[in-house]
Design an enzyme around this catalytic site. Structure first.
Site, PDB file in Angstrom:
ATOM      1  N   ASP A  12     -48.711   8.456 -68.870  1.00 17.49           N
ATOM      2  CA  ASP A  12     -49.218   8.515 -67.493  1.00 17.49           C
ATOM      3  C   ASP A  12     -48.600   9.719 -66.789  1.00 17.49           C
ATOM      4  O   ASP A  12     -47.567  10.253 -67.219  1.00 17.49           O
ATOM      5  CB  ASP A  12     -48.862   7.224 -66.742  1.00 17.49           C
ATOM      6  CG  ASP A  12     -49.393   7.248 -65.313  1.00 17.49           C
ATOM      7  OD1 ASP A  12     -50.617   7.401 -65.145  1.00 17.49           O
ATOM      8  OD2 ASP A  12     -48.599   7.145 -64.370  1.00 17.49           O
ATOM      9  N   SER A  13     -49.219  10.101 -65.675  1.00 18.13           N
ATOM     10  CA  SER A  13     -48.682  11.219 -64.895  1.00 18.13           C
ATOM     11  C   SER A  13     -47.346  10.858 -64.246  1.00 18.13           C
ATOM     12  O   SER A  13     -46.606  11.744 -63.843  1.00 18.13           O
ATOM     13  CB  SER A  13     -49.684  11.601 -63.802  1.00 18.13           C
ATOM     14  OG  SER A  13     -49.961  10.479 -62.986  1.00 18.13           O
ATOM     15  N   GLY A  45     -53.506  14.137 -59.686  1.00 21.11           N
ATOM     16  CA  GLY A  45     -54.791  13.945 -59.001  1.00 21.11           C
ATOM     17  C   GLY A  45     -55.249  15.108 -58.154  1.00 21.11           C
ATOM     18  O   GLY A  45     -56.427  15.218 -57.825  1.00 21.11           O
ATOM     19  N   CYS A  75     -53.376   7.007 -67.383  1.00 25.56           N
ATOM     20  CA  CYS A  75     -53.691   7.726 -66.144  1.00 25.56           C
ATOM     21  C   CYS A  75     -55.194   8.039 -66.107  1.00 25.56           C
ATOM     22  O   CYS A  75     -55.727   8.657 -67.043  1.00 25.56           O
ATOM     23  CB  CYS A  75     -52.886   9.021 -66.148  1.00 25.56           C
ATOM     24  SG  CYS A  75     -53.237  10.106 -64.776  1.00 25.56           S
ATOM     25  N   ASN A  76     -55.853   7.625 -65.043  1.00 22.13           N
ATOM     26  CA  ASN A  76     -57.292   7.895 -64.916  1.00 22.13           C
ATOM     27  C   ASN A  76     -57.566   9.383 -64.866  1.00 22.13           C
ATOM     28  O   ASN A  76     -58.510   9.892 -65.471  1.00 22.13           O
ATOM     29  CB  ASN A  76     -57.843   7.232 -63.650  1.00 22.13           C
ATOM     30  CG  ASN A  76     -57.919   5.726 -63.770  1.00 22.13           C
ATOM     31  OD1 ASN A  76     -58.967   5.182 -64.015  1.00 22.13           O
ATOM     32  ND2 ASN A  76     -56.795   5.047 -63.604  1.00 22.13           N
ATOM     33  N   THR A  77     -56.729  10.108 -64.122  1.00 22.22           N
ATOM     34  CA  THR A  77     -56.924  11.548 -63.952  1.00 22.22           C
ATOM     35  C   THR A  77     -56.774  12.267 -65.301  1.00 22.22           C
ATOM     36  O   THR A  77     -57.602  13.123 -65.663  1.00 22.22           O
ATOM     37  CB  THR A  77     -55.906  12.092 -62.932  1.00 22.22           C
ATOM     38  OG1 THR A  77     -55.981  11.304 -61.744  1.00 22.22           O
ATOM     39  CG2 THR A  77     -56.166  13.529 -62.602  1.00 22.22           C
ATOM     40  N   GLU A 152     -46.874   3.592 -53.682  1.00 26.08           N
ATOM     41  CA  GLU A 152     -45.491   3.903 -54.080  1.00 26.08           C
ATOM     42  C   GLU A 152     -44.499   3.500 -52.992  1.00 26.08           C
ATOM     43  O   GLU A 152     -43.364   3.144 -53.271  1.00 26.08           O
ATOM     44  CB  GLU A 152     -45.369   5.392 -54.432  1.00 26.08           C
ATOM     45  CG  GLU A 152     -46.193   5.702 -55.661  1.00 26.08           C
ATOM     46  CD  GLU A 152     -45.814   6.964 -56.396  1.00 26.08           C
ATOM     47  OE1 GLU A 152     -44.916   7.694 -55.931  1.00 26.08           O
ATOM     48  OE2 GLU A 152     -46.430   7.229 -57.446  1.00 26.08           O
ATOM     49  N   CYS A 183     -57.730   4.177 -60.595  1.00 19.89           N
ATOM     50  CA  CYS A 183     -56.429   4.828 -60.421  1.00 19.89           C
ATOM     51  C   CYS A 183     -55.359   3.778 -60.723  1.00 19.89           C
ATOM     52  O   CYS A 183     -55.502   2.616 -60.317  1.00 19.89           O
ATOM     53  CB  CYS A 183     -56.279   5.330 -58.980  1.00 19.89           C
ATOM     54  SG  CYS A 183     -54.655   6.043 -58.645  1.00 19.89           S
ATOM     55  N   THR A 184     -54.327   4.214 -61.418  1.00 25.41           N
ATOM     56  CA  THR A 184     -53.263   3.297 -61.831  1.00 25.41           C
ATOM     57  C   THR A 184     -52.644   2.526 -60.667  1.00 25.41           C
ATOM     58  O   THR A 184     -52.188   1.403 -60.840  1.00 25.41           O
ATOM     59  CB  THR A 184     -52.134   4.103 -62.498  1.00 25.41           C
ATOM     60  OG1 THR A 184     -51.849   5.253 -61.680  1.00 25.41           O
ATOM     61  CG2 THR A 184     -52.511   4.546 -63.888  1.00 25.41           C
ATOM     62  N   HIS A 185     -52.609   3.151 -59.488  1.00 28.52           N
ATOM     63  CA  HIS A 185     -51.879   2.560 -58.360  1.00 28.52           C
ATOM     64  C   HIS A 185     -52.657   1.505 -57.583  1.00 28.52           C
ATOM     65  O   HIS A 185     -52.071   0.691 -56.894  1.00 28.52           O
ATOM     66  CB  HIS A 185     -51.497   3.659 -57.364  1.00 28.52           C
ATOM     67  CG  HIS A 185     -50.448   4.608 -57.852  1.00 28.52           C
ATOM     68  ND1 HIS A 185     -50.580   5.344 -58.997  1.00 28.52           N
ATOM     69  CD2 HIS A 185     -49.239   4.928 -57.324  1.00 28.52           C
ATOM     70  CE1 HIS A 185     -49.508   6.102 -59.160  1.00 28.52           C
ATOM     71  NE2 HIS A 185     -48.673   5.860 -58.156  1.00 28.52           N
TER      72      HIS A 185
HETATM   73  N1  DGL Z   1     -51.958   8.064 -62.447  1.00 29.22           N
HETATM   74  C1  DGL Z   1     -52.929   8.730 -61.611  1.00 29.22           C
HETATM   75  C2  DGL Z   1     -54.326   8.147 -61.889  1.00 29.22           C
HETATM   76  O1  DGL Z   1     -54.483   7.041 -62.388  1.00 29.22           O
HETATM   77  C3  DGL Z   1     -52.567   8.639 -60.132  1.00 29.22           C
HETATM   78  C4  DGL Z   1     -51.378   9.486 -59.744  1.00 29.22           C
HETATM   79  C5  DGL Z   1     -51.614  10.994 -59.902  1.00 29.22           C
HETATM   80  O2  DGL Z   1     -52.355  11.593 -59.100  1.00 29.22           O
HETATM   81  O3  DGL Z   1     -51.040  11.559 -60.814  1.00 29.22           O
HETATM   82  O4  DGL Z   1     -55.293   8.825 -61.632  1.00 29.22           O
END
Ligand code: DGL
Length: 263
Positions: A12-13, A45, A75-77, A152, A183-185
């Site tokens: 993940d990012s 992102g 990570c979706n991005t 966060e 998005c993970t969050h």
């Molecule tokens: N993990 C990223 C996602 O799921 C969100 C945080 C980022 O922008 O790196 O897209």
């Protein structure tokens, strides 16, 4: 050691992907996991396709050192911009979170909403993946960049978060009753999201990804043979003082084994 006993590598990012690890550990408690969070360079992102793809390839190269049986881009991005490139070079199968999330969305009736980071939404990856399964699907995609810092900060049950969610989600037509949290969050913000749009089906891509991993292990990859709870090793590219607190909130268990790595 057989291939089935090798760990699952998750990338993940930052620490948001721990929501995907949480789902994996709930569904597949015996599996061992190596998690790599690029905390030094988060967020992805707001970055360009080229940069995100390069970061994903670097992360994949680090995970490959641990000889995983499968890599998951949580990570979706990074899934939107780096999955194909990583699949082309990785020594094991690689999956992202977009196809499982899109599969779930395409199975629902009616128009679909997709909320995510700017880079995820701009990539059009969810729209492509949903329309591949349901041609002609009506999709409303919306970048919600402010939601990551709210998650966060831990403002999960807060009127300010409700106001921000409302401000974003009011841009999606009222008749949309299915929204993908791309998005993970965002799963952490579910209380606010749900208050903002009651009666909506909120699809968690991470949750569907964990189910896809289960299916892959059931197939040729194989489940770990030991019956004890699998280990969780966390590799981060930067460890700031808040990581422990924020990471544990995302994972819902103590962060025990954390090591620093350089990409
Ligand atoms: N993990 C990223 C996602 O799921 C969100 C945080 C980022 O922008 O790196 O897209």
């Amino acid at each position: 050691m057989t291939r089935a006993d090798l760990p699952i590598g998750v990338f993940d990012s930052g620490i948001g992907g721990l929501t995907v690890v949480r789902a994996l550990r709930r569904i597949l408690p015996e599996e061992s996991i190596i998690y790599l969070g690029d905390t030094a360079r988060v967020p992805y992102g707001s970055k360009s396709h080229e940069t995100i793809q390069r970061y994903a390839l670097q992360a994949g190269a680090i995970l490959a050192r641990y000889n995983p049986k499968l890599m998951v881009i949580a990570c979706n991005t990074a899934s939107a911009h780096g999955l194909a490139a990583l699949q082309a070079v990785a020594p094991c199968p690689v999956i992202g979170v977009i196809e499982p999330g899109a599969e779930a969305a395409a199975a629902m009736a009616g128009p679909v909403g997709v909320i995510g980071t700017l880079a995820t939404i701009q990539s059009g990856a969810y729209e492509d993946a949903i329309r591949r399964r349901r041609p002609g699907a009506v999709i409303h995609s919306l970048a919600c960049p402010l939601l990551v810092p709210f998650a966060e900060e831990g403002w999960m049950d807060d009127p300010i978060t409700d106001a921000v969610c409302r401000r974003y989600l009011n841009q999606i037509p009222f008749e949309v009753r299915t929204v993908v949290m791309a998005c993970t969050h965002y799963p952490l913000l579910l209380p606010s999201l749900a208050r903002t749009r009651p009666g909506t089906n909120w699809l968690d891509s991470g949750e569907y990804t964990a189910r896809t991993v289960d299916q892959m292990l059931q197939g040729s990859l194989g489940y770990r043979t030991a019956s004890a709870r699998g280990s969780l090793r966390i590799l981060l590219t930067d460890a700031s003082s808040r990581l422990q607190e924020v990471g544990e909130r995302f994972l819902c268990e103590p962060l025990e084994s954390v090591d620093l790595v350089e990409l």
